[in-house]
Design a protein around this motif. Structure first.
Motif: not given
Length: 335
Positions: A206, A315, A318-319
């Motif tokens: 990532n 990301r 989303e976290e």
């Protein structure tokens, strides 16, 4: 120094609160130097306010729970649970303390302090299995940089070994750490472990650049197809934007600068571009198309870097629980 003194005082209050039977068992497990400091503090504590005692016990329970969550479900799992239970501010405090504890206890601490290029130069001649083991313990962003500096073939071999590591004997880790510390201590300023696996490999991939990510995944598909499929199922790349629902895409677009969106779409597929345009206003979509049309030649690395930046936003959202990234059929969404 004040923080350390406060920690000893808290430990004394906790032991007083737990009673002599339990406290004596705990004291036996402490280092001699700590036993002396804590018992001295106990001896000089004649009275503890009820609210102070309750706070110390609550702090201890928060810390113990947080550490258990980290061990059972990982850092993200622990952070989410603590945030729900304690609120974001208190959860952040607990996680910071846990992170400090983990950093002190983590093997290969000397290598975690090394400069990235320095570390890559030192490790490139080591056995790939040793490198993979070290990668599992150093910071994922540093591991990503180091991996990208290795020759192509070594990148793939190390990535493959990271992905299949399951458990490594603490004695083996200790021995390797000792050898490396003796070997590199003059170069680096030294101011039943479950490790590795798909999660660690995904965290590293990532963070690497898109070219390195593509090379590793392409080679893994040839050498370890099953592992490659599992990694890809857990790895979100720019092209996966088409898998997001409308509300998630629109939430992401609110965070992306217009110039970044233009650059990212310059090298995007028609499917991705059409999905993005469909979630913009008609006027905004036309403006983006015009900007792309009049844009001159752009380096592929620049486009990929911008796409990687947008993936980082996805990301992060989303976290934070603001969007949901679907990963196969492993989880269902209830609306």
């Amino acid at each position: 120094m004040q923080a350390k003194s406060n920690g000893i005082k808290k430990a004394a209050i906790l032991l007083i609160s737990l009673g002599p039977e339990i406290s004596s068992q705990i004291l036996r497990m402490l280092p001699d130097s700590m036993i002396q400091k804590v018992t001295y503090e106990i001896a000089n504590t004649e009275f503890v306010e009820a609210n102070e005692r309750e706070k110390v016990i609550a702090d201890f329970l928060d810390m113990a729970s947080g550490r258990e969550f980290v061990l059972d479900g990982g850092v993200d799992y622990a952070r989410n649970l603590l945030t729900k239970a304690l609120g974001s501010v208190r959860a952040k405090e607990v996680m910071e303390v846990l992170n400090q504890i983990q950093q002190r206890e983590m093997p290969f601490a000397i290598l975690r302090k090394a400069d990235t290029h320095q570390l890559a130069n030192m490790l490139v001649s080591e056995h790939p299995q040793t490198i993979a083991l070290i990668m599992c313990y150093i910071q994922s962003d540093k591991a990503a940089e180091v991996l990208s500096l290795f020759p192509h073939e070594l990148q793939t071999e190390v990535a493959e070994r990271i992905g299949v590591i399951n458990r490594t004997s603490p004695a083996v880790i200790k021995r390797i750490e000792s050898i490396l510390q003796n070997k590199f201590s003059n170069i680096i300023d030294n101011d039943t472990d479950t490790i590795g696996g798909v999660k660690t490999l995904v965290e590293i991939l990532n963070s690497v650049d898109r070219t390195t990510e593509k090379n590793i995944l392409s080679d893994l598909e040839k050498t370890q197809p099953d592992l490659a499929e599992i990694v890809k199922a857990n790895l979100f790349v720019f092209e996966d934007i088409v898998t997001l629902d409308k509300s998630s895409i629109q939430r992401v677009l609110r965070e992306v600068e217009n110039e970044d969106l233009v650059l990212a779409l310059k090298g995007a597929s028609a499917e991705v571009s059409n999905m993005i345009y469909a979630n913009l206003s008609k006027r905004a979509a036309e403006t983006i198309r015009e900007d792309i049309e009049f844009m001159g030649p752009v380096r592929l690395s620049t486009v990929e870097e911008t796409q990687h930046k947008i993936v980082g936003i996805i990301r992060r959202l989303e976290e934070a629980g603001e969007i949901v990234i679907g990963r196969g059929d492993s989880d269902s969404i209830i609306v």
